[in-house]
Scaffold this active site. Structure first.
Site, PDB file in Angstrom:
ATOM      1  CB  SER A 159      33.261  45.041  23.812  1.00  0.00           C
ATOM      2  OG  SER A 159      34.310  44.099  23.788  1.00  0.00           O
ATOM      3  CE  LYS A 194      34.669  43.071  27.723  1.00  0.00           C
ATOM      4  NZ  LYS A 194      33.883  43.795  26.717  1.00  0.00           N
TER       5      LYS A 194
END
Length: 857
Positions: free
Chosen positions: A701, A744
């Site tokens: 990611s 996140k």
């Protein structure tokens, strides 16, 4: 970095082929702001998201009730149709091997649903028969099993107990009656008369010849007599020789007759004992026959019981003395030497008892058995022992049933993980299912660890449906590694970890919440509380368009909200109570998260949220500790120098990078070569690193952030530090979805909020992840006020333009980028490096050639 793409990773690794990753994550064609698609979905890639898209709220006004008291309970779990159909098929299939393995995420309600479906089916089925063990009079080591109609085992056991008790009283009384004594006296007199007649005749004959039959301590003897007295030796010597010779001859003749009579005595005694035994047998038969007649009548329809009663009668007739005389202690051993029972019965009487292994009397429908500790003995039963005269002894009465006995004719539910870790439980279950019988054997005998004599009970036929419950990985491992598993568990019931957030499912989910509240005896929830729980369920699923199917977590939240409502004195749970419970749950588990945030605030961990830096970008990762996951920003930096086209992943070089992270770096290098290396090799060496990380780095990611840092370093263009980036890339520069997007964003937002929101800060996320957004309410409120931004991007160029404020640029037909674009800067820098690298390459070739000539010389 721990990139927890939980669902997607498991989806690809366990279900789909590798090619599906490219198909699912292929970038959506760009959508303009005025296109119908943008109008329908409410956002445009490359533009900040509206606050309504960041958090898909549940409108309480759309719920058609005031409190959950108005809702009916839902029939089964919502959205688990696939699993329900599989379980129903497994239950209905009465074929060999069609047992069920139910697997899915923890807390998805697997056990509750299975119990509900089994109870429904079991209620329609008849109760199974009773099972018991009885003595095998031919071989006490091998007890026989009896299959009895439901509810008949206990009456048989009680009848046999009464039989023994009656015999212990009735037989001694029968032998005390005058009739028996008279017949016994006749037998005794007959034996005595025969004895006296034989010896009397011999004595009379001897007396006629002047010889007497004497009884001495040494036995019977013959000696000459005169006037009824034995002739002394000195007198005998004074007799004439003819007289002595005659007496000696007569004594020898009579001695032969005496020996013949003595030899017949054992036969007479045997006949006497047999006569007494027959008398006892006849007397016993009258009593036993009378007492057994009632039992025979009660069980006349069961041939096996009738046959056993005949054996019991035969054995009692053979051992009638056991009921008359006091039993003597037995030696150690098995069967006939069995121990006295708890009720004081001796082995002689215990062999007539009935050991009820399974009693289904009073049961309505088929049994459903759950074994919490599925070891070998708990599944197939065990043979217990008692200490008797310094030895461990046993008999058929000490055979104890196991879970398979109790579930025979019904259903057995086991936890797969406990079964595999239990003591030989898995192998014992497979052995029983393959043989379709339950063989009770000790673990020592099974493993050939003991050579002592023990019982070997007759196996009991097995007809059971086994349902295993476990995690998906365990199912896949067993399917791959155990060849017996696919043959014995042909039905896979897979539970989903989330369901669609449709209007219909929202209504069903509200009913599920109401059912959980009633089951746990909680306060009712008003509609605002239900809406807030539904929002939290969407967040737990990691997808705004889904709802979590992990009912355990939702039920725990309801219990905590009920506790808050009780403290507030509320009669019903409100949205504020649910929100307080969510906040309290978050606070209980965020110690590590807050410590990291504190260190960032103190600049111990360096994260910049303002200004610009070349070759540096804020990446985002997810850290999972137990069941808690939270986002953590990380500083990613890149350096570029003259080299041979290598992209060095420092994490991998020091063995801190996982394979998926390394794959992301290699894809990054592939994109770089594909875009800028068409006219020649890249003459650069780039190094990428996560700054201030001291543990493992895994996941792809951060590959987009790493690429942005690398392109910034190549183009010498600064990146705005007010942004953080997450997303993976493919070799064509398309941004792909990642996991943990909510955590996140929240991790970076908390850093920015602690330093003060400026309206410039934000997070670049993959456009494919917009559908997963279910952010906290405070983040949505900040976005609505223009103080924070979440920007979806579909391509690398969109991200570059936001991060650098410079257009990325599109190549013309000649493959050249326009002036004033970032891609033009990158291409120009690579051209400079390539020009510098050519002389170096020529010198290197010349040096190697010269070295080769010296070696040849």
């Amino acid at each position: 970095m721990q990139d927890r793409r939980s669902f997607l990773r498991r989806f690809f690794a366990e279900v789909l082929p590798v090619t599906a990753d490219r198909e699912l994550f292929s970038a959506v064609p760009p959508v303009s702001a005025d296109s119908p698609v943008a109008e329908k979905r409410g956002w445009v890639a490359g533009e900040p998201l509206p606050a309504s898209i960041m958090r898909h709220c549940c409108d309480p006004s759309q719920l058609g009730f005031s409190t959950t008291d108005e809702l009916t309970e839902v029939g089964s779990l919502v959205g688990q149709g696939r699993a329900v159909d599989a379980i129903r098929l497994g239950i209905a299939m009465r074929r060999r091997g069609f047992n069920v393995f139910a697997f899915g995420p923890s807390g998805a309600g697997k056990h509750t649903l299975i119990q509900e479906l089994l109870e429904r089916q079991a209620a329609t089925e008849p109760a199974p028969p009773d099972w018991c063990y009885v003595n095998n009079f031919a071989d006490a080591r091998r007890p026989r099993c009896l299959k009895l109609p439901t509810g008949r085992a206990i009456p048989l056991r009680d009848a046999m107990k009464r039989l023994v008790a009656d015999l212990r009283v009735g037989l001694p009384a029968a032998f005390e009656r005058e009739e028996y004594r008279a017949r016994r006296e006749v037998i005794e007199q007959q034996f005595k008369h025969r004895h006296e007649e034989a010896f009397g005749a011999l004595q009379h004959k001897a007396e006629e010849k002047g010889i007497g039959l004497l009884r001495t301590p040494m036995g019977l003897a013959l000696a000459p007599i005169r006037n009824g007295e034995v002739i002394p030796p000195d007198v005998f010597k004074g007799l004439s020789a003819e007289e002595r010779q005659r007496l000696t001859a007569d004594i020898e003749a009579l001695q032969g007759e005496l020996e013949a009579v003595v030899r017949r005595i054992p036969d007479w005694e045997r006949e006497h004992r047999e006569a007494v035994r027959q008398l006892n047998r006849d007397t016993t038969a009258v009593v036993v026959g009378h007492l057994l007649a009632e039992i025979r009548t009660a069980f006349a329809d069961l041939a096996e019981v009738v046959a056993h009663l005949q054996e019991v009668e035969r054995d009692i007739l053979e051992h009638a003395d056991d009921f008359i005389t006091e039993p003597r202690p037995a030696e150690g051993g098995v069967g006939a030497s069995a121990p006295a029972g708890p009720d004081g019965d001796t082995p002689s009487f215990r062999r007539y008892q009935v050991n009820v292994l399974v009693d289904n009397s009073g049961r309505q429908g088929a049994p459903i058995v759950e074994e919490d500790n599925p070891t070998h003995q708990n599944l197939v039963g065990r043979i217990e022992h008692l200490a008797r005269f310094g030895a461990l002894v046993t008999d058929f009465n000490l055979v104890v049933s196991g879970a398979l006995h109790k579930a025979n004719g019904g259903y057995l539910v086991l936890d797969a993980r406990r079964l595999l870790t239990a003591n030989f439980g898995w192998e014992s279950l497979k052995r029983a299912l393959r043989a379709e019988e339950i063989r009770t054997v000790s673990l020592e005998q099974l493993l050939s660890l003991a050579s002592t004599v023990s019982l070997d009970p007759e196996p009991i036929p097995l007809e059971v449906k086994v349902v295993l419950i476990g995690p998906p990985m365990l199912y896949y491992l067993l399917s791959e590694l155990d060849p017996d598993f696919p043959e014995l568990f042909k039905i896979a019931a897979e539970f989903d970890d989330r369901i669609d957030r449709s209007a219909e499912n929202i209504g069903l989910y509200a009913q599920l919440i109401a059912s959980a509240a009633r089951r746990e005896k909680l306060r009712p929830l008003d509609r605002t509380a239900v809406a807030r729980v539904i929002e939290e369920a969407a967040r737990l699923s990691g997808d705004a368009a889904k709802l979590s199917a992990q009912i355990r977590g939702v039920t725990d939240l309801l219990q905590e909200a009920d506790h808050v409502a009780a403290g507030n004195g509320n009669a019903a749970i409100a949205a504020a109570d649910v929100e307080a419970a969510v906040a309290a749950r978050r606070r209980r588990s965020d110690r590590v998260y807050r410590r990291l945030q504190e260190e960032i605030g103190r600049n111990t961990l360096r994260i910049e949220t303002e200004g610009e830096r070349v070759g540096q970008v804020n990446g985002l990762s997810v850290i999972t500790l137990g069941r808690v996951s939270f986002g953590h920003p990380s500083r990613i930096s890149a350096q570029v120098r003259l080299g041979k086209g290598e992209v060095i992943d420092i994490e991998r070089e020091v063995a801190l990078g996982g394979p998926i992270h390394s794959k992301g770096v290699l894809i990054l290098a592939g994109f770089l070569g594909g875009r800028f290396g068409q006219r020649g090799s890249l003459s650069l060496t780039a190094s990428l690193v996560f700054e201030q990380t001291y543990g493992g780095v895994e996941g792809d990611s951060a590959s987009a952030a790493e690429l942005f840092a690398l392109l910034s370093s190549l183009s010498d263009t600064p990146i705005r530090q007010c942004f953080a980036v997450t997303g993976s890339i493919d070799q064509f520069g398309r941004i792909q979805a990642i996991g943990g997007v909510n955590e996140k964003i929240e991790g970076f937002f908390d850093v920015c909020e602690a330093r003060g929101l400026t309206g410039e800060q934000g997070v670049l996320v993959p456009a494919a992840n917009v559908q997963h957004l279910m952010l906290r309410q405070d983040i949505a409120a900040a976005a609505a006020a223009g103080r924070f931004r979440v920007i979806p991007i579909e391509t690398v160029d969109q991200g570059l333009e936001w991060l650098t404020g410079m257009p990325a640029g599109e190549p013309n037909l000649a493959g050249e980028y326009p002036n004033g674009t970032l891609n033009r800067r990158v291409a120009s820098r690579l051209a400079v490096l390539a020009k510098r690298g050519r002389p170096s390459e020529a010198n290197e070739i010349h040096r190697k050639h010269a070295k080769g000539e010296r070696n040849n010389g």
